[in-house]
Design a protein around this motif. Structure first.
Motif, PDB file in Angstrom:
ATOM      1  N   LEU A  73       0.856  -1.184   0.000  1.00 19.79           N
ATOM      2  CA  LEU A  73       0.000   0.000   0.000  1.00 19.79           C
ATOM      3  C   LEU A  73       0.894   1.236   0.000  1.00 19.79           C
ATOM      4  O   LEU A  73       1.731   1.393   0.883  1.00 19.79           O
ATOM      5  CB  LEU A  73      -0.897  -0.021   1.246  1.00 19.79           C
ATOM      6  N   SER A  74       0.715   2.067  -1.029  1.00 21.26           N
ATOM      7  CA  SER A  74       1.488   3.306  -1.144  1.00 21.26           C
ATOM      8  C   SER A  74       0.736   4.418  -0.440  1.00 21.26           C
ATOM      9  O   SER A  74      -0.499   4.460  -0.469  1.00 21.26           O
ATOM     10  CB  SER A  74       1.658   3.690  -2.617  1.00 21.26           C
ATOM     11  N   SER A  75       1.507   5.310   0.161  1.00 18.74           N
ATOM     12  CA  SER A  75       0.896   6.370   0.965  1.00 18.74           C
ATOM     13  C   SER A  75       1.663   7.668   0.716  1.00 18.74           C
ATOM     14  O   SER A  75       2.890   7.670   0.736  1.00 18.74           O
ATOM     15  CB  SER A  75       1.021   5.941   2.428  1.00 18.74           C
ATOM     16  N   ILE A  76       0.955   8.734   0.445  1.00 18.87           N
ATOM     17  CA  ILE A  76       1.623  10.031   0.306  1.00 18.87           C
ATOM     18  C   ILE A  76       0.836  11.055   1.104  1.00 18.87           C
ATOM     19  O   ILE A  76      -0.378  11.197   0.924  1.00 18.87           O
ATOM     20  CB  ILE A  76       1.732  10.482  -1.160  1.00 18.87           C
ATOM     21  N   LEU A  77       1.537  11.733   2.002  1.00 15.22           N
ATOM     22  CA  LEU A  77       0.941  12.801   2.802  1.00 15.22           C
ATOM     23  C   LEU A  77       1.587  14.108   2.344  1.00 15.22           C
ATOM     24  O   LEU A  77       2.800  14.287   2.488  1.00 15.22           O
ATOM     25  CB  LEU A  77       1.214  12.566   4.295  1.00 15.22           C
ATOM     26  N   TYR A  78       0.789  14.996   1.787  1.00 15.10           N
ATOM     27  CA  TYR A  78       1.329  16.240   1.235  1.00 15.10           C
ATOM     28  C   TYR A  78       1.408  17.318   2.302  1.00 15.10           C
ATOM     29  O   TYR A  78       0.567  17.392   3.198  1.00 15.10           O
ATOM     30  CB  TYR A  78       0.460  16.698   0.056  1.00 15.10           C
ATOM     31  N   LEU A  79       2.427  18.176   2.170  1.00 17.90           N
ATOM     32  CA  LEU A  79       2.727  19.150   3.228  1.00 17.90           C
ATOM     33  C   LEU A  79       2.710  20.593   2.720  1.00 17.90           C
ATOM     34  O   LEU A  79       3.126  21.491   3.449  1.00 17.90           O
ATOM     35  CB  LEU A  79       4.115  18.830   3.824  1.00 17.90           C
ATOM     36  N   ASN A  80       2.224  20.836   1.504  1.00 14.63           N
ATOM     37  CA  ASN A  80       2.394  22.148   0.864  1.00 14.63           C
ATOM     38  C   ASN A  80       1.212  23.085   1.096  1.00 14.63           C
ATOM     39  O   ASN A  80       0.121  22.857   0.550  1.00 14.63           O
ATOM     40  CB  ASN A  80       2.572  21.955  -0.641  1.00 14.63           C
ATOM     41  N   ALA A  81       1.463  24.141   1.868  1.00 13.19           N
ATOM     42  CA  ALA A  81       0.402  25.125   2.141  1.00 13.19           C
ATOM     43  C   ALA A  81       0.051  25.890   0.864  1.00 13.19           C
ATOM     44  O   ALA A  81       0.933  26.146   0.027  1.00 13.19           O
ATOM     45  CB  ALA A  81       0.867  26.097   3.219  1.00 13.19           C
ATOM     46  N   ASP A  82      -1.215  26.230   0.713  1.00 16.11           N
ATOM     47  CA  ASP A  82      -1.689  27.120  -0.363  1.00 16.11           C
ATOM     48  C   ASP A  82      -1.305  26.657  -1.759  1.00 16.11           C
ATOM     49  O   ASP A  82      -0.913  27.458  -2.598  1.00 16.11           O
ATOM     50  CB  ASP A  82      -1.128  28.552  -0.171  1.00 16.11           C
ATOM     51  N   TRP A  83      -1.382  25.378  -1.996  1.00 13.76           N
ATOM     52  CA  TRP A  83      -1.052  24.892  -3.343  1.00 13.76           C
ATOM     53  C   TRP A  83      -2.209  25.229  -4.287  1.00 13.76           C
ATOM     54  O   TRP A  83      -3.361  24.947  -3.986  1.00 13.76           O
ATOM     55  CB  TRP A  83      -0.815  23.378  -3.314  1.00 13.76           C
ATOM     56  N   GLN A  84      -1.881  25.840  -5.413  1.00 14.12           N
ATOM     57  CA  GLN A  84      -2.905  26.247  -6.380  1.00 14.12           C
ATOM     58  C   GLN A  84      -2.871  25.332  -7.598  1.00 14.12           C
ATOM     59  O   GLN A  84      -1.819  24.763  -7.919  1.00 14.12           O
ATOM     60  CB  GLN A  84      -2.648  27.688  -6.847  1.00 14.12           C
ATOM     61  N   ALA A  85      -3.985  25.278  -8.313  1.00 10.98           N
ATOM     62  CA  ALA A  85      -4.040  24.409  -9.501  1.00 10.98           C
ATOM     63  C   ALA A  85      -2.932  24.766 -10.492  1.00 10.98           C
ATOM     64  O   ALA A  85      -2.321  23.875 -11.097  1.00 10.98           O
ATOM     65  CB  ALA A  85      -5.412  24.508 -10.153  1.00 10.98           C
ATOM     66  N   ASP A  86      -2.625  26.065 -10.675  1.00 14.89           N
ATOM     67  CA  ASP A  86      -1.563  26.375 -11.661  1.00 14.89           C
ATOM     68  C   ASP A  86      -0.151  26.135 -11.130  1.00 14.89           C
ATOM     69  O   ASP A  86       0.818  26.332 -11.860  1.00 14.89           O
ATOM     70  CB  ASP A  86      -1.619  27.783 -12.311  1.00 14.89           C
ATOM     71  N   ASP A  87      -0.021  25.676  -9.906  1.00 16.72           N
ATOM     72  CA  ASP A  87       1.308  25.266  -9.443  1.00 16.72           C
ATOM     73  C   ASP A  87       1.714  23.908 -10.018  1.00 16.72           C
ATOM     74  O   ASP A  87       2.875  23.500  -9.879  1.00 16.72           O
ATOM     75  CB  ASP A  87       1.347  25.190  -7.909  1.00 16.72           C
ATOM     76  N   GLY A  88       0.772  23.213 -10.664  1.00 18.26           N
ATOM     77  CA  GLY A  88       1.098  21.903 -11.249  1.00 18.26           C
ATOM     78  C   GLY A  88       1.388  20.884 -10.164  1.00 18.26           C
ATOM     79  O   GLY A  88       0.808  20.934  -9.087  1.00 18.26           O
TER      80      GLY A  88
END
Ligand code: OGA
Ligand code: MN
Length: 214
Positions: free
Chosen positions: A143-158
């Motif tokens: 089972l793969s797991s990813i926990l993202y840590l990036n505040a204020d990520w916008q759609a155009d940040d890719g």
């Protein structure tokens, strides 16, 4: 029964995972823990503790065409309180998965991950063959797991995680702070789209006992 020590309730997450083979959860850990984990990862980056991630390929010059991320493996004995909060929540999740889905997960391997600007990871499965003597024998990954840590990520940040559901459909998942994505490692092809900002996460794999140890 008593709810005083906030026993984690993974029921909804586990139901969805068992139906779909993947699940997305928007607030896996408290916001202040996520911020502190981001800071911890960033410190590893500025201290030059991170190393280029590897692929199953022997030829190192090909690797950066496939993935551009840098990683720092977590140590289960880490005394960092936020790292411990993450690890203990993951242990609780593992216990719940074993109890409710009989997944027989034995251990978690996990690292901080940082994609520099422009970084990506080509379409792949997480169970690629690194050979049975590798310290990170990937065949044991369930089972793969990813926990993202990036505040204020916008759609155009890719930097989306593109999760392929079948030959015709995929999801694009933004790497937004606090979001956890779980998916079956053998089943789901996926890629990381080029990011326009530095992109930081905690990546992990729940493993069965490695065959090389039998
Ligand atoms: C990986 C991976 C996806 C992501 O490290 O194997 O696919 O969204 N990461 O970071
Ligand atoms: Mn992957």
């Amino acid at each position: 029964m008593t709810q005083n020590t906030e026993p984690a309730n993974f029921n909804a997450l586990i139901d969805t995972l068992s139906l779909q083979g993947y699940v997305i959860c928007d607030d896996f850990l408290a916001a202040n823990t996520i911020t502190a984990l981001y800071d911890e990862a960033y410190k590893r980056h500025t201290n030059n503790d991170m190393v280029p991630a590897k692929t199953g390929l022997i030829n190192k010059s090909q690797q950066s065409n496939i993935r551009g991320d840098h990683i720092f493996w977590l140590d289960a004995n880490s005394e960092n309180i936020n790292t411990q909060a993450y690890l203990s929540k993951m242990q609780a999740l593992k216990a719940a998965l074993n109890q409710q889905l009989f997944m027989n997960l034995q251990s978690l391997e996990t690292h901080f991950t940082m994609y520099p600007i422009g970084g990506f990871y080509q379409k792949h499965l997480d169970q690629f063959n690194q050979g049975i003597h590798s310290a990170h024998d990937t065949k044991a990954r369930q089972l793969s797991s990813i926990l993202y840590l990036n505040a204020d990520w916008q759609a155009d940040d890719g930097g989306e995680l593109r999760l392929y559901l079948n030959e015709h459909e995929h999801l694009n998942i933004l790497p937004t702070a606090g979001k956890l994505v779980l998916f079956l490692s053998q089943k789901f092809w996926h890629e990381v789209r080029p990011a326009k900002r530095e992109r930081i996460s905690l990546t992990g794999w729940f493993r069965t006992r490695s065959q090389s140890l039998l």
